[in-house]
Enzyme design. Structure first.
Site, PDB file in Angstrom:
ATOM      1  N   HIS A   1     -11.429  -4.093   8.799  1.00 53.18           N
ATOM      2  CA  HIS A   1     -11.915  -3.905   7.427  1.00 53.18           C
ATOM      3  C   HIS A   1     -13.153  -3.020   7.391  1.00 53.18           C
ATOM      4  O   HIS A   1     -14.003  -3.176   6.527  1.00 53.18           O
ATOM      5  CB  HIS A   1     -12.253  -5.255   6.781  1.00 53.18           C
TER       6      HIS A   1
ATOM      7  N   GLU B   1       0.799  -1.220   0.000  1.00 51.48           N
ATOM      8  CA  GLU B   1       0.000   0.000   0.000  1.00 51.48           C
ATOM      9  C   GLU B   1       0.837   1.278   0.000  1.00 51.48           C
ATOM     10  O   GLU B   1       0.405   2.295  -0.559  1.00 51.48           O
ATOM     11  CB  GLU B   1      -0.974   0.008   1.183  1.00 51.48           C
TER      12      GLU B   1
HETATM   13  C1  LIG Z   1      -2.360  -4.744   4.039  1.00 51.95           C
HETATM   14  C2  LIG Z   1      -3.474  -5.467   3.386  1.00 51.95           C
HETATM   15  N1  LIG Z   1      -3.682  -5.286   2.078  1.00 51.95           N
HETATM   16  C3  LIG Z   1      -4.669  -5.924   1.440  1.00 51.95           C
HETATM   17  C4  LIG Z   1      -5.494  -6.767   2.128  1.00 51.95           C
HETATM   18  C5  LIG Z   1      -6.646  -7.481   1.424  1.00 51.95           C
HETATM   19  N2  LIG Z   1      -6.288  -8.880   1.300  1.00 51.95           N
HETATM   20  C6  LIG Z   1      -6.640  -9.780   2.243  1.00 51.95           C
HETATM   21  S1  LIG Z   1      -5.934 -11.259   1.985  1.00 51.95           S
HETATM   22  C7  LIG Z   1      -5.174 -10.716   0.580  1.00 51.95           C
HETATM   23  C8  LIG Z   1      -4.296 -11.637  -0.183  1.00 51.95           C
HETATM   24  C9  LIG Z   1      -3.231 -12.177   0.698  1.00 51.95           C
HETATM   25  O1  LIG Z   1      -2.381 -12.987  -0.016  1.00 51.95           O
HETATM   26  P1  LIG Z   1      -1.364 -13.912   0.752  1.00 51.95           P
HETATM   27  O2  LIG Z   1      -0.546 -13.104   1.681  1.00 51.95           O
HETATM   28  O3  LIG Z   1      -0.621 -14.677  -0.276  1.00 51.95           O
HETATM   29  O4  LIG Z   1      -2.260 -14.871   1.628  1.00 51.95           O
HETATM   30  P2  LIG Z   1      -3.365 -15.880   1.135  1.00 51.95           P
HETATM   31  O5  LIG Z   1      -4.652 -15.149   1.076  1.00 51.95           O
HETATM   32  O6  LIG Z   1      -2.950 -16.391  -0.193  1.00 51.95           O
HETATM   33  O7  LIG Z   1      -3.395 -16.945   2.162  1.00 51.95           O
HETATM   34  C10 LIG Z   1      -5.477  -9.395   0.330  1.00 51.95           C
HETATM   35  C11 LIG Z   1      -4.987  -8.616  -0.822  1.00 51.95           C
HETATM   36  C12 LIG Z   1      -5.278  -6.896   3.508  1.00 51.95           C
HETATM   37  N3  LIG Z   1      -6.061  -7.647   4.275  1.00 51.95           N
HETATM   38  N4  LIG Z   1      -4.254  -6.258   4.100  1.00 51.95           N
END
Ligand SMILES: Cc1ncc(C[n+]2csc(CCOP(=O)(O)OP(=O)(O)O)c2C)c(N)n1
Ligand SMILES: Cc1ncc(C[n+]2csc(CCOP(=O)(O)OP(=O)(O)O)c2C)c(N)n1
Ligand SMILES: [Mg+2]
Ligand SMILES: [Mg+2]
Lengths: 339, 328, 328, 339
Positions: free
Chosen positions: A140, A71
């Site tokens: 959120h 971000e």
């Molecule tokens: C700082 C932040 N940015 C965006 C999000 C929205 N978001 C939640 S999970 C996710 C993807 C996360 O990917 P990863 O770290 O690979 O974990 P996974 O969901 O694949 O287990 C996103 C973009 C968030 N919760 N926190």
């Protein structure tokens, strides 16, 4: 592009806020090569709430850029591009995550022009969905607009309906300043008449959403809709609310607010964000510092979120932020002289 | 009954046949919890969102088994598995939290993304990608200052490895030799962002060298393989040799969260990974027949059904208590 | 007059004797500016704070020489050198800014830490460690979208390399092949924090592999060496091959900012590095005598004196204009 | 540890704010092993403003921890340590840089307890120097306290003198909640009587710094000193200001403010932070919503920073935030009925 400020009559093509925003992006990207979209999952996924759906197919991955989860990087990418002549539209997936972009937004985007002696511009828009009501809990559901209101150099825009959403987004993109564009999740699927052609709604122009004579209700974002519903209910009791929607919170066009309070003698501010330290205080102070002070027949009230994080449980969540009934109750008390 | 080859492998690691069955059962419990969560959601009996870890069960169980009861866990948004695998976790209290009940781990205030049980050193799931990583540094400092031999495990996704928080945290842990396992579940996607698009390197573990620590990539669907690298990392941490970066390569079968059209990947890819399924794989390794496996799995499902009953019989939080718990 | 060996070396690089003298003069101009800045501060004629780059002049001049006039520069808090070395920079307008005058680059609003001249693609110094790095990503995107062959140079310190901003930015630049030179001036300290204490690796450039890009460490006090690695990185960037991480090893002679007792380092260490002085070193390489060198240096000092006179004769900002320049 | 609230009489040992804070840290670290200090250059350098000078020599590098430049990491380190039983005191070198820690402070520290059902505590203090007046320009002069006031779960403390600084810091460290402790740079070298023994000043206890009857002036941090100076000047004209120092901004003890306004009938808020969206609005709204509304003889005024980033030039900088003369002028107008 015509500048519009009232809702035009004519054939009522209805769009949701999501569709209105998407149309705005589509139309401006078609005619202005400087505009591009950047954020997490804005491409094939279409954005977490679907706002950018279809854009990558239309304009390619160079102009609809999926980012890693970064971000601060997203905000910085917008700033750097804006500083060098582009007009980026960034998306922060949930407003909560602007907490990670604050250094870039507040110490860089907002201040660059001033620090550089007025010799640079940072024409960027940062769109972000805010608010509770979706069961997404404390991390959120933030409503952090007043942080940005407190940062000179930024503009803060919060549309309350689809019509405004399109016109305000087009204005924001064409504005030469960094604009934080706050979209409430619960508004995304709400509909309004939205003209097909491009049009702008000027920033820093407060809208009187409903006229009334007994009480001025200054509401923002989704609370405008709730205030209008409350007004409908109270109209049945002979109480007429004047509902005012600032649309742009900073820089604030406060003249219509002052005028209205002079007329009604009573005012109430409604926002979803936590009450303490929120935008409501600013409105109360503006009224206090204005001519309207002499006309006040009752104290200005704030109806706002409780001073707690947003709880997960649905009932608790509902009870954390103002609902129509809360507005009705408070407004009635104010009008009936119970304060 | 455990196959002879398996028995030997288990013995090498000091794992009894009974423990192996427990590990398998835990994976099944996770799978069952996730399937039930999805069902409840579809039925509209749960609101909000959820992030299912179906397909990633070996990561959760492999890691927790390598840790001790008084170690610490920092978990992610996709955290049901790690939470269930953790010492002393109750499916009842988890399900109750998921269903927003007063009896839940967080009294219904946290929900899926914030399940925690600080009493057992489960320091919570986290709705913020990378959000637990800076916190892990502080947990490491506590351990170091108290001079205990505890270890903290900080779980994150491939997406988490691109946050600034990751960088600051792992560097701090490295320069201070903190006893932390940085456990990256690389499930190939951060929401719609493919690992290959978000990284210009082959392995998340390649980043370890940027901090002067050991990095290792492991097949995250192979329970014992995950266990092995975790055991090694834990031992290093307990010896005061600092953090390790583990990349557990796995795959999420389901969409990112409740609503995900999955336009960013193909059915074939999903299918390919489903063939690398961790539960059946471990059961087969143990020499279990399909019937034996199914019987055990039925136990797990039963346990989860009970947790739903428990939750349904639990009270909602009282609105009168809404202001509670903000300040101590 | 340039020594024959030197001439050969310069010719290899397409640098004329005249250009070499200009490069030397630029380093001297930087040194003189910094010395004058320190003096003005000591005399109480300037307020606020400042970060002097004495000892690091070769980094600034080597980098800027490798870039072209229409490339972009993103600079740091310790930015006087890079700013002076940049195309079309005026010592007058810099000094005026430092002295808070209306004629300064930023009309006296920015001061030492925020000197910029966007008209010449000098996108400004930055008071925030790592603050320019995310911005560089956007500059890279502009170049990519416009399909020009420009390059952006983002300067930061060893301290900057430990910020989350560094990680997010370099990764983004790498996955999108952005034409950016990440130029780290490792002057051994971030304020009082020694590089060796803040990093568990030998070289900042070791971090390049975490992003799948090329990293290189260079003797930051050797003007031509800095120039050489920068030229290579710039060429790569122009060819669309993405970013490079350059670590320029150098040393700051002075305290971190106005008030620094320097308890964190020894006089001997400072002295050791002073012997690796970049200006005399390049002059000697060119075969200049002490007198020739001194004569040139005197020119530089003279130019800076003129900038002080210019600034002193410049008006203060008018308080009536205080609200100007917040919004466009 | 005795709890004190008035300035005790007796031998006047004077300390600067820096010395008072250092003494507090020294004393608590000597008796409570859970307390440690962490931040950039807090060790041998002694902290950018010297607050932690000598601590590393006394308590070692394990308890006085120099960090890399990693503000998110510093905040997280405090949270994790607090959550597991320690009492960390973090330092963010300039308040501007909290912009990098916001995710950790706001989404984690503030919410963990609530999100975890009230079953965890995060007893940490984050100290940070704020404010302008040192020529450090726009990125080193922020006053962002109202951001934190707007975040339930955090406490916000701003001492205005050395005596309070020591007692409030000791309270903050012993408090079971995350506390943002904001120190104004211009106060660091100001002196007051500070008892040698350990003492606490309770959080959320507003202080009446000077009694008066014509006008209630609610001021924070360095503005308390300026308001007191203004009061001295106006006393010569027969105008008596009552100067109120909330000391803890969140949760706010507003009763003494309301009481005072009921007495004086007039009020003014003074803070350095940008006026729009600032803490002043909160105070105005609190007065408005209270019993005091009925006693108001004039509108409550805000005297606050201009809506601009802090300029570098010394004269511009001075003119950006309230000085004694501004307070005198506004107070006089208010009292004389010119609003
Ligand atoms: C700082 C932040 N940015 C965006 C999000 C929205 N978001 C939640 S999970 C996710 C993807 C996360 O990917 P990863 O770290 O690979 O974990 P996974 O969901 O694949 O287990 C996103 C973009 C968030 N919760 N926190
Ligand atoms: C984000 C941030 N944290 C802290 C500071 C305070 N600060 C200014 S310069 C500096 C040291 C920077 O070190 P380095 O990046 O190595 O650059 P150098 O000063 O050595 O040139 C610090 C801590 C800051 N300006 N920004
Ligand atoms: Mg993932
Ligand atoms: Mg350095």
């Amino acid at each position: 592009m015509p500048e519009q400020n009232g809702h035009p009559n004519g054939a009522a093509r209805e769009l949701t806020v999501v569709e209105a925003l998407r149309e705005a992006l589509n139309q401006i990207m078609a005619i202005d090569e400087r505009v591009f979209v950047i954020g997490e999952d804005v491409g094939v996924y279409g954005g977490a709430f679907g706002v950018s759906a279809g854009l990558v197919q239309a304009y390619g991955a160079d102009r609809v850029i999926d980012t890693p989860i970064s971000e601060a990087g997203i905000a910085g990418a917008c700033i750097g591009a804006a500083l060098t002549g582009m007009r980026p539209v960034g998306e922060i997936q949930f407003m909560d995550f602007v907490t990670i972009s604050m250094e870039q937004l507040v110490l860089q985007a907002a201040k660059i022009r001033f620090m550089f002696g007025g010799k640079a511009t940072v024409p960027m828009v940062l769109r972000t969905p805010a608010g509770s009501g979706t069961g997404a809990a404390a991390q959120h559901s933030e409503s952090l607009e007043n942080w940005f209101v407190h940062v000179p150099g930024l503009k803060v825009v919060m549309p309350s309906n689809a019509y405004d959403a399109k016109g305000l987004l087009l204005s924001a993109i064409q504005d030469d300043n960094p604009v934080i564009f706050v979209e409430h999740k619960l508004l995304y699927k709400t509909k309004a008449h939205v003209p097909e052609e491009m049009y702008t709604i000027p920033l820093s122009k407060t809208n009187v959403a409903r006229q009334g004579k007994h009480l001025t209700v200054i509401a923002t974002s989704v609370m405008v809709q709730r205030a209008l519903q409350a007004a409908d209910i109270l109209a049945g009791e002979g109480i007429e609310l004047e509902v005012i929607d600032p649309r742009t919170l900073m820089p604030l066009d406060d003249a219509p607010i002052i005028e209205s309070v002079i007329k009604t003698g009573k005012a109430m501010v409604v926002h979803e964000a936590v009450k303490t330290g929120g935008f409501g205080g600013e409105i109360v102070a503006r009224i206090m510092e204005s001519e309207a002070f002499g006309y006040l027949e009752a104290p200005v009230r704030r109806v706002a979120g409780l001073d707690i994080p947003i709880p997960y449980n649905r009932t608790l969540e509902m009870n954390t932020v103002p609902q129509v009934q809360n507005i009705v109750d408070e407004a009635r008390k104010l009008v009936k002289g119970e304060y | 009954m455990v196959a002879a080859v398996a028995l030997e492998e288990l013995q090498k690691r000091g794992i009894s046949a009974e423990q192996a069955h427990e590990m398998l059962l835990k994976m099944m419990l996770i799978r069952s919890f996730e399937e039930k969560a999805e069902e409840l959601f579809a039925l509209g009996r749960v609101h909000g969102t959820m992030h299912l870890s179906i397909g990633q069960e070996a990561s959760a169980v492999g890691l927790s088994t390598a840790l001790a009861r008084n170690d610490y866990l920092l978990n992610t948004h996709r955290g049901h598995g790690h939470c269930l695998a953790w010492y002393g976790s109750s499916p009842d209290l988890m399900m109750a939290e998921f269903m927003g009940k007063e009896t839940g781990y967080c009294r219904g205030r946290g929900g899926s993304m914030h399940i925690a049980n600080v009493d057992t050193n489960n320091l919570g799931a986290n709705g913020i990608v990378g959000g637990g990583l800076p916190i892990s540094v502080g947990v490491g400092l506590t351990i170091k200052l108290r001079k205990t031999d505890q270890v903290a495990a900080a779980v994150f996704g491939d997406g988490g490895a691109n946050t600034g928080a990751f960088h600051e945290s792992v560097n701090m842990a490295s320069i201070w030799d903190l006893p932390i396992i940085y456990f990256c579940e690389n499930n190939q996607y951060a929401m719609s962002m493919a690992f290959k698009r978000a990284f210009n390197i082959e392995h998340v573990s390649d980043r370890a060298s940027a901090y002067g620590i050991i990095g290792v990539t492991v097949d995250g669907n192979d329970l014992l393989a995950v266990y092995d690298v975790a055991v090694e990392a834990v031992a290093r941490a307990r010896r005061g040799e600092g953090p390790t970066l583990i990349e557990s390569r796995t795959y999420r079968w389901k969409g990112h969260s409740k609503s995900d059209k999955q336009a960013y990947r193909t059915r074939e890819e999903v299918k390919e990974w489903q063939e690398k399924e961790p539960i059946r794989r471990f059961a087969t390794f143990l020499g279990m027949s399909d019937e034996e496996r199914e019987a055990l799995h039925a136990q797990a499902r039963q346990r989860i059904e009970e947790s739903v009953v428990f939750s349904e019989n639990s009270p909602e939080p009282d609105v009168a208590d809404i202001m509670e718990g903000v300040y101590a």
